[in-house]
Design a protein around this motif. Structure first.
Motif, mmCIF file in Angstrom:
data_model
loop_
_atom_site.group_PDB
_atom_site.id
_atom_site.type_symbol
_atom_site.label_atom_id
_atom_site.label_comp_id
_atom_site.label_asym_id
_atom_site.label_seq_id
_atom_site.Cartn_x
_atom_site.Cartn_y
_atom_site.Cartn_z
ATOM 1 N N ALA A 20 3.322 -3.595 -5.464
ATOM 2 C CA ALA A 20 2.666 -2.316 -5.231
ATOM 3 C C ALA A 20 1.167 -2.443 -5.458
ATOM 4 O O ALA A 20 0.717 -3.333 -6.172
ATOM 5 N N ASN A 21 0.408 -1.585 -4.798
ATOM 6 C CA ASN A 21 -1.040 -1.603 -4.960
ATOM 7 C C ASN A 21 -1.511 -0.396 -5.759
ATOM 8 O O ASN A 21 -1.021 0.718 -5.562
ATOM 9 N N GLY A 22 -2.489 -0.616 -6.631
ATOM 10 C CA GLY A 22 -3.072 0.472 -7.409
ATOM 11 C C GLY A 22 -4.558 0.544 -7.163
ATOM 12 O O GLY A 22 -5.162 -0.396 -6.636
ATOM 13 N N PRO A 23 -5.166 1.678 -7.523
ATOM 14 C CA PRO A 23 -6.587 1.875 -7.247
ATOM 15 C C PRO A 23 -7.476 0.926 -8.060
ATOM 16 O O PRO A 23 -7.101 0.472 -9.136
ATOM 17 N N LEU A 24 -8.674 0.674 -7.535
ATOM 18 C CA LEU A 24 -9.628 -0.209 -8.201
ATOM 19 C C LEU A 24 -10.243 0.467 -9.419
ATOM 20 O O LEU A 24 -10.706 -0.200 -10.338
ATOM 21 N N THR A 25 -10.254 1.809 -9.383
ATOM 22 C CA THR A 25 -10.953 2.546 -10.438
ATOM 23 C C THR A 25 -10.300 2.364 -11.798
ATOM 24 O O THR A 25 -10.963 2.426 -12.813
ATOM 25 N N ARG A 26 -8.988 2.117 -11.811
ATOM 26 C CA ARG A 26 -8.304 2.102 -13.105
ATOM 27 C C ARG A 26 -7.328 0.911 -13.167
ATOM 28 O O ARG A 26 -6.144 1.069 -12.940
ATOM 29 N N PRO A 27 -7.845 -0.279 -13.434
ATOM 30 C CA PRO A 27 -6.934 -1.415 -13.535
ATOM 31 C C PRO A 27 -5.969 -1.273 -14.704
ATOM 32 O O PRO A 27 -6.370 -0.812 -15.781
ATOM 33 N N ASP A 55 0.820 -1.212 0.000
ATOM 34 C CA ASP A 55 0.000 0.000 0.000
ATOM 35 C C ASP A 55 0.853 1.259 0.000
ATOM 36 O O ASP A 55 0.367 2.336 -0.300
ATOM 37 N N GLY A 56 2.107 1.110 0.380
ATOM 38 C CA GLY A 56 3.006 2.250 0.501
ATOM 39 C C GLY A 56 3.703 2.593 -0.802
ATOM 40 O O GLY A 56 4.510 3.503 -0.861
ATOM 41 N N LEU A 57 3.442 1.841 -1.851
ATOM 42 C CA LEU A 57 3.951 2.185 -3.180
ATOM 43 C C LEU A 57 2.730 2.385 -4.074
ATOM 44 O O LEU A 57 2.067 1.421 -4.459
ATOM 45 N N ALA A 58 2.422 3.644 -4.334
ATOM 46 C CA ALA A 58 1.243 3.921 -5.160
ATOM 47 C C ALA A 58 1.601 3.744 -6.630
ATOM 48 O O ALA A 58 2.634 4.223 -7.093
ATOM 49 N N VAL A 59 0.741 3.037 -7.364
ATOM 50 C CA VAL A 59 0.969 2.850 -8.800
ATOM 51 C C VAL A 59 0.313 4.011 -9.533
ATOM 52 O O VAL A 59 -0.905 4.187 -9.462
ATOM 53 N N THR A 60 1.114 4.809 -10.187
ATOM 54 C CA THR A 60 0.573 5.973 -10.919
ATOM 55 C C THR A 60 1.161 5.994 -12.315
ATOM 56 O O THR A 60 2.137 5.281 -12.604
ATOM 57 N N THR A 61 0.578 6.806 -13.172
ATOM 58 C CA THR A 61 1.137 6.930 -14.519
ATOM 59 C C THR A 61 1.759 8.294 -14.727
ATOM 60 O O THR A 61 2.488 8.512 -15.675
ATOM 61 N N SER A 62 1.488 9.221 -13.780
ATOM 62 C CA SER A 62 1.918 10.587 -14.044
ATOM 63 C C SER A 62 3.168 11.008 -13.269
ATOM 64 O O SER A 62 4.162 11.404 -13.875
ATOM 65 N N ALA A 63 3.130 10.859 -11.937
ATOM 66 C CA ALA A 63 4.127 11.508 -11.088
ATOM 67 C C ALA A 63 5.533 10.938 -11.276
ATOM 68 O O ALA A 63 5.743 9.940 -11.959
ATOM 69 N N ASP A 64 6.478 11.602 -10.600
ATOM 70 C CA ASP A 64 7.837 11.083 -10.523
ATOM 71 C C ASP A 64 7.823 9.866 -9.596
ATOM 72 O O ASP A 64 7.065 9.814 -8.651
ATOM 73 N N ALA A 111 2.205 -2.936 -18.904
ATOM 74 C CA ALA A 111 2.096 -1.480 -18.940
ATOM 75 C C ALA A 111 3.231 -0.838 -18.152
ATOM 76 O O ALA A 111 3.744 -1.429 -17.206
ATOM 77 N N ALA A 112 3.614 0.373 -18.554
ATOM 78 C CA ALA A 112 4.644 1.109 -17.831
ATOM 79 C C ALA A 112 3.964 2.013 -16.816
ATOM 80 O O ALA A 112 2.891 2.553 -17.082
ATOM 81 N N ALA A 113 4.565 2.139 -15.599
ATOM 82 C CA ALA A 113 3.973 2.992 -14.562
ATOM 83 C C ALA A 113 5.076 3.540 -13.679
ATOM 84 O O ALA A 113 6.245 3.178 -13.832
ATOM 85 N N LYS A 114 4.699 4.439 -12.783
ATOM 86 C CA LYS A 114 5.635 4.955 -11.788
ATOM 87 C C LYS A 114 5.148 4.530 -10.400
ATOM 88 O O LYS A 114 3.947 4.563 -10.124
ATOM 89 N N LEU A 115 6.097 4.134 -9.544
ATOM 90 C CA LEU A 115 5.741 3.755 -8.179
ATOM 91 C C LEU A 115 6.198 4.864 -7.248
ATOM 92 O O LEU A 115 7.385 5.223 -7.225
ATOM 93 N N VAL A 116 5.235 5.429 -6.476
ATOM 94 C CA VAL A 116 5.557 6.560 -5.616
ATOM 95 C C VAL A 116 5.393 6.151 -4.152
ATOM 96 O O VAL A 116 4.317 5.708 -3.754
ATOM 97 N N PRO A 117 6.470 6.284 -3.324
ATOM 98 C CA PRO A 117 6.348 5.934 -1.909
ATOM 99 C C PRO A 117 5.332 6.827 -1.191
ATOM 100 O O PRO A 117 5.348 8.041 -1.365
ATOM 101 N N VAL A 118 4.444 6.215 -0.419
ATOM 102 C CA VAL A 118 3.496 6.954 0.419
ATOM 103 C C VAL A 118 4.080 6.969 1.831
ATOM 104 O O VAL A 118 4.192 5.923 2.461
#
Lengths: 262, 351
Positions: free
Chosen positions: B322-329, B284-293, B334-341
């Protein structure tokens, strides 16, 4: 609902029963025969051969001797065997594997060899009295049965029960008597009966160790048969059977026979 | 009545195998401390040493300032609750509970009174005449508890007491145990391999591994601020990323992981950051995002957790979860960025 049973199965079952029960019926018949020789079917009915047992002094004496030896040797085997079985189970991990085999050894060695070596070493070497050699020999003979049967009931015993008692303030030795023994009671009774019957019936060890003046019942039966071929031996056998049935009945009434099957 | 337990530098062997190494543990009066760890970590050995069923090779055990180390088990006056209940099968429930009193020379009315009061407390008043064989698992464990408590021991010890119960009962029973323990204020040691159980019931938990205590702390501290990599993994920090500080600036600390991955961490959120450290993150502490650093990642297997999707990720810094939101599987590959929470991550100093 009926189920058809194959006739061959019925025939086999009947045969097995005849095989098991037949000899007992024959012995019973022979014991009741009025003739002065062993015969079956009995000719005439008489209880005089039963009477005869108690008229022959050697039978009276050997019955007492056999009972004494059976009680003493079974007692010794229990005193040695119960703690041994306890230790073998309680410390199974710490103890070497061959140690439990050691307690089975007397069964593995042919009884004749056991009897002969006892004669040579205990009776002859140390000049032990005949009665003492007999008791020692029988103790050795029945010890494996005691250890095995007690071990079997200890295998199901959870030793943390013992630890629970100790933690509540009961010393180790007291715990053994108040907690452990009551929980293997049926095993102890089964071991007692098995050992007792084994001792009463033994021929091969006793034949080496009996001597002038002291004999056991099976040896006396043999000796009697060599001289007289009369139904007395059959009567004695019937008495022995009766004794066994009585013991079993008592066990069945108090405990149920199911523990033998465990 | 209740007393503090002090275990001082205990070393113990099974034959030639060392099972405990220089273990020390202080349990304060009225405190419940759990020993938590996988089988073979030494937690049960520790309990058996205190109970007196094993002897330490060296070290000292004190209860209320009195040296127990060489005292026979039956004189230690410690209440024990076992995993398999260990009730006396040939004695009634009341006789089971009264057993300890009998050993203490308490009999007759005094004994009956205390036994009945104790059975009442564990909700088994009508069962006094039954044999243990006629009880359910939960009832058996209540009898075991009553049997241990009725002697009013200065120390109560539990050895995986709930392992043989089903999940629902386990939760009910642990609440009950905790309530009884608090009401009596009995110093307690509780051995378990179940983290949730240990955390929910204890004042403090000792996480054990290979015969040593890795960390002894409150459940909150253990869960949020593990002291080392072992404890971090144990309490669910799936990702341990070794890092080195390359720059310290106003905005935060810039640190580099394997593969040249750089992250900027705020000292406000992470506290003091040493030059070399390990960043520990829950999934949960690594957010899967496509935008951020963040840590560049290629997503692998996706699993559904109910509250989130979990991804197995390949990154230059190694394999991460890492865990990502349910809204956008997101799809595999796919390429993504992992951001520490920060709230779900912690900094481990080098060991």
């Amino acid at each position: 609902m009926t189920r058809s049973i194959h006739p061959v199965l019925i025939a086999l079952t009947v045969l097995v029963f005849i095989f098991l029960v037949g000899p007992l019926v024959i012995v019973l018949g022979a014991a009741l025969s009025d003739t002065s020789y062993l015969t079956f079917p009995p000719q005439g009915l008489s209880l005089r051969w039963f009477e005869n047992i108690f008229e022959i002094e050697a039978f009276r004496r050997t019955i007492v001797t056999s009972l004494e030896i059976a009680f003493l040797s079974t007692g010794i085997a229990l005193v040695v065997g119960v703690p041994a079985a306890y230790a073998l189970n309680r410390y199974r991990i710490q103890l070497p594997g061959w140690l439990s085999t050691l307690f089975i050894l007397p069964v593995l060695v042919p009884e004749l060899v056991l009897g002969f070596s006892l004669l040579k070493n205990v009776a002859t070497q140390f000049h032990a009295p005949i009665f003492v050699s007999l008791v020692l020999g029988h103790s050795l003979l029945v010890l494996p049965y005691v250890v095995r049967v007690i071990s079997a009931s200890l295998a199901a015993f959870d030793f943390s029960i013992e630890e629970a008692a100790i933690s509540l303030g009961s010393p180790r030795l007291k715990t053994f008597f108040t907690i452990l023994l009551p929980n293997v009671r049926s095993g102890v009774i089964a071991a007692f009966i098995l050992a007792f019957i084994t001792s009463i019936n033994d021929v091969s060890i006793s034949i080496f160790l009996t001597g002038p003046g002291i004999s056991t019942l099976p040896i006396q039966i043999l000796a009697h048969m060599e001289q007289f071929f009369d139904p007395t031996v059959a009567s004695v056998s019937v008495l022995l059977m009766g004794l066994t049935v009585a013991v079993m009945a008592a066990v069945e009434r108090t405990l149920g026979l199911t523990f033998f099957a465990k | 009545m209740t007393q503090a337990l002090s275990i001082q530098s205990i070393t113990a062997h099974y034959g030639t195998t060392k099972v405990l190494e220089d273990l020390s543990l202080e349990v304060a009066e009225g405190e419940l401390v759990s020993l938590l760890g996988a089988s073979g970590c030494g937690k049960t050995t520790t309990l058996r040493l205190v109970a007196g069923f094993l002897e330490p090779t060296s070290g000292k055990i004190e209860l209320g300032g009195k040296d127990l180390t060489r005292l026979p088990a039956h004189q230690r006056n410690i209440g024990l609750v076992f995993q398999n209940y260990a009730l006396f099968p040939h004695l009634s429930v009341a006789d089971n509970v009264g057993f300890g009193l009998k050993q203490r020379g308490i009999s007759g009315d005094a004994k009956t009174k205390r036994v009945n009061a104790m059975l009442e407390r564990v909700g088994l008043a009508p069962f006094g005449d039954r044999l243990p064989g006629a009880l359910s698992g939960g009832q058996k464990q209540r009898v075991a508890l009553a049997r241990a408590l009725v002697i009013e021991p200065p120390l109560l010890m539990f050895d995986e007491p709930l392992s043989n119960l089903d999940a629902k009962l386990r939760v009910d029973m642990r609440v009950e145990i905790r309530q009884l323990q608090r009401a009596n204020g009995t110093t307690s040691v509780y051995v378990t391999h179940d983290q949730e159980e240990a955390f929910s019931i204890s004042d403090r938990v000792a996480i054990m591994h290979a015969g040593r205590i890795m960390q002894l702390d409150t459940p909150e501290t253990l869960y949020q601020r593990p002291a080392n990599a072992f404890v971090a993994r144990f309490v669910g920090f799936e990702n341990l990323i070794p890092m080195t500080v390359v720059a310290r600036g106003g905005a935060g600390v810039t640190a580099e992981a394997a593969g040249g991955v750089r992250l900027t961490l705020s000292q406000d959120q992470f506290g003091a950051i040493p030059d070399a450290f390990t960043l520990a993150c829950r999934a949960d502490g690594l957010a899967v995002t496509t935008s951020a650093d963040g840590i560049p990642a290629t997503l692998g297997l996706r699993t559904y957790l109910g509250r989130a999707y979990q991804y197995q990720c390949d990154t230059p810094a190694g394999h991460l979860t890492a865990n990502g939101p349910l809204t956008r599987p997101l799809e595999i590959g796919a390429a993504a960025k992992l951001v520490p929470v920060p709230e779900q991550c912690t900094i481990l100093a080098p060991e």
